[in-house]
Write an enzyme that holds these catalytic residues in place. Structure first.
Site, PDB file in Angstrom:
ATOM      1  N   ASP A  31       5.676   4.707  -4.720  1.00  0.00           N
ATOM      2  CA  ASP A  31       4.364   4.240  -5.187  1.00  0.00           C
ATOM      3  C   ASP A  31       4.136   4.746  -6.609  1.00  0.00           C
ATOM      4  O   ASP A  31       4.414   5.907  -6.924  1.00  0.00           O
ATOM      5  CB  ASP A  31       3.258   4.758  -4.254  1.00  0.00           C
ATOM      6  CG  ASP A  31       1.939   4.049  -4.472  1.00  0.00           C
ATOM      7  OD1 ASP A  31       1.495   3.347  -3.562  1.00  0.00           O
ATOM      8  OD2 ASP A  31       1.354   4.195  -5.579  1.00  0.00           O
ATOM      9  N   ILE A  32       3.639   3.850  -7.468  1.00  0.00           N
ATOM     10  CA  ILE A  32       3.479   4.196  -8.889  1.00  0.00           C
ATOM     11  C   ILE A  32       2.359   5.225  -9.113  1.00  0.00           C
ATOM     12  O   ILE A  32       2.381   5.957 -10.103  1.00  0.00           O
ATOM     13  CB  ILE A  32       3.256   2.911  -9.727  1.00  0.00           C
ATOM     14  CG1 ILE A  32       3.649   3.134 -11.177  1.00  0.00           C
ATOM     15  CG2 ILE A  32       1.849   2.377  -9.598  1.00  0.00           C
ATOM     16  CD1 ILE A  32       3.908   1.853 -11.946  1.00  0.00           C
ATOM     17  N   ASN A  87      -3.179  -1.100   4.870  1.00  0.00           N
ATOM     18  CA  ASN A  87      -4.530  -1.613   4.636  1.00  0.00           C
ATOM     19  C   ASN A  87      -4.558  -3.139   4.647  1.00  0.00           C
ATOM     20  O   ASN A  87      -3.690  -3.777   4.030  1.00  0.00           O
ATOM     21  CB  ASN A  87      -5.042  -1.116   3.280  1.00  0.00           C
ATOM     22  CG  ASN A  87      -5.103   0.405   3.195  1.00  0.00           C
ATOM     23  OD1 ASN A  87      -5.428   1.060   4.180  1.00  0.00           O
ATOM     24  ND2 ASN A  87      -4.776   0.958   2.046  1.00  0.00           N
ATOM     25  N   GLN A  94      -7.339  -2.473   0.808  1.00  0.00           N
ATOM     26  CA  GLN A  94      -6.169  -3.211   0.292  1.00  0.00           C
ATOM     27  C   GLN A  94      -6.452  -3.658  -1.140  1.00  0.00           C
ATOM     28  O   GLN A  94      -7.497  -4.247  -1.424  1.00  0.00           O
ATOM     29  CB  GLN A  94      -5.868  -4.441   1.174  1.00  0.00           C
ATOM     30  CG  GLN A  94      -4.574  -5.146   0.776  1.00  0.00           C
ATOM     31  CD  GLN A  94      -4.200  -6.288   1.724  1.00  0.00           C
ATOM     32  OE1 GLN A  94      -4.994  -6.693   2.569  1.00  0.00           O
ATOM     33  NE2 GLN A  94      -2.995  -6.799   1.563  1.00  0.00           N
ATOM     34  N   HIS A 100       2.214  -4.425   2.824  1.00  0.00           N
ATOM     35  CA  HIS A 100       3.039  -3.235   2.551  1.00  0.00           C
ATOM     36  C   HIS A 100       2.595  -2.103   3.462  1.00  0.00           C
ATOM     37  O   HIS A 100       1.432  -2.019   3.859  1.00  0.00           O
ATOM     38  CB  HIS A 100       2.956  -2.810   1.080  1.00  0.00           C
ATOM     39  CG  HIS A 100       1.558  -2.652   0.583  1.00  0.00           C
ATOM     40  ND1 HIS A 100       0.776  -3.720   0.206  1.00  0.00           N
ATOM     41  CD2 HIS A 100       0.782  -1.557   0.441  1.00  0.00           C
ATOM     42  CE1 HIS A 100      -0.415  -3.296  -0.173  1.00  0.00           C
ATOM     43  NE2 HIS A 100      -0.441  -1.983  -0.023  1.00  0.00           N
ATOM     44  N   HIS A 102       2.453   2.024   3.703  1.00  0.00           N
ATOM     45  CA  HIS A 102       2.551   3.289   2.962  1.00  0.00           C
ATOM     46  C   HIS A 102       3.164   4.365   3.847  1.00  0.00           C
ATOM     47  O   HIS A 102       2.768   4.506   5.015  1.00  0.00           O
ATOM     48  CB  HIS A 102       1.162   3.821   2.597  1.00  0.00           C
ATOM     49  CG  HIS A 102       0.350   2.974   1.678  1.00  0.00           C
ATOM     50  ND1 HIS A 102       0.180   3.262   0.342  1.00  0.00           N
ATOM     51  CD2 HIS A 102      -0.375   1.845   1.895  1.00  0.00           C
ATOM     52  CE1 HIS A 102      -0.619   2.357  -0.212  1.00  0.00           C
ATOM     53  NE2 HIS A 102      -0.972   1.488   0.709  1.00  0.00           N
TER      54      HIS A 102
END
Ligand code: 5GP
Ligand code: ZN
Length: 140
Positions: A31-32, A87, A94, A100, A102
């Site tokens: 994750d960025i 989410n 979301q 996606h 997490h």
């Protein structure tokens, strides 16, 4: 591939990502803006807006992959726990509308917030919700 979907572009490699794993069906990337050290995302290559769209085959493969990624994160990082978060809808947090999952490693004393306030339940309401939902599940 959905037009203008950032995760479709990442999934197909048009936009770069720090990728832990990829196969024909999924990309797993860091994750960025991580909530904790090792926070990563599993994204299907195929576009699904959210869990309501996801097919059983992809869902099954995705969760199997999640077990492998979770074990690898634990071994590599020595985290003390892990949250899996997914989410659906803006109200649920979301922000990217390509399904996606997490994986958020947890460490003693970290500042990650995942949670809810527990409320007292009404037994009649629990029963009526239970009936309404179970009536919509097919047995096949
Ligand atoms: P959501 O809020 O939709 O459940 O989660 C979206 C997640 O995607 C966020 O944690 C956010 O940091 C991450 N994210 C958004 N854009 C990018 C990106 O371009 N690359 C990566 N690796 N993660 C992203
Ligand atoms: Zn997409």
């Amino acid at each position: 591939m959905k037009d203008q979907c950032i995760f479709c572009m990442i999934a197909e490699g048009t936009i770069p990502s720090v990728t832990i794993f990829e196969d024909d069906d999924f990309r797993v990337m860091m994750d960025i803006n991580p909530a904790s050290k090792g926070h990563c995302l599993i994204i299907p290559r195929k576009h699904f807006d959210n869990i309501y769209d996801l097919d059983h085959e992809t869902a099954g493969k995705l969760f199997a992959l999640a077990t492998d990624i979770a074990r690898a994160l634990k071994e590599a990082l020595g985290c003390d726990g892990m949250n899996l978060v997914q989410n659906n809808g803006e109200i649920a947090g979301q922000t990217v509308f390509h399904f996606h999952l997490h994986l958020i490693p947890r460490y003693a004393g970290d500042d990650v917030k995942v949670g809810w306030v527990p409320h007292k339940s009404d037994p009649d309401e629990l029963k009526s919700i239970c009936e309404a939902v179970s009536a919509r599940l097919s047995s096949d």
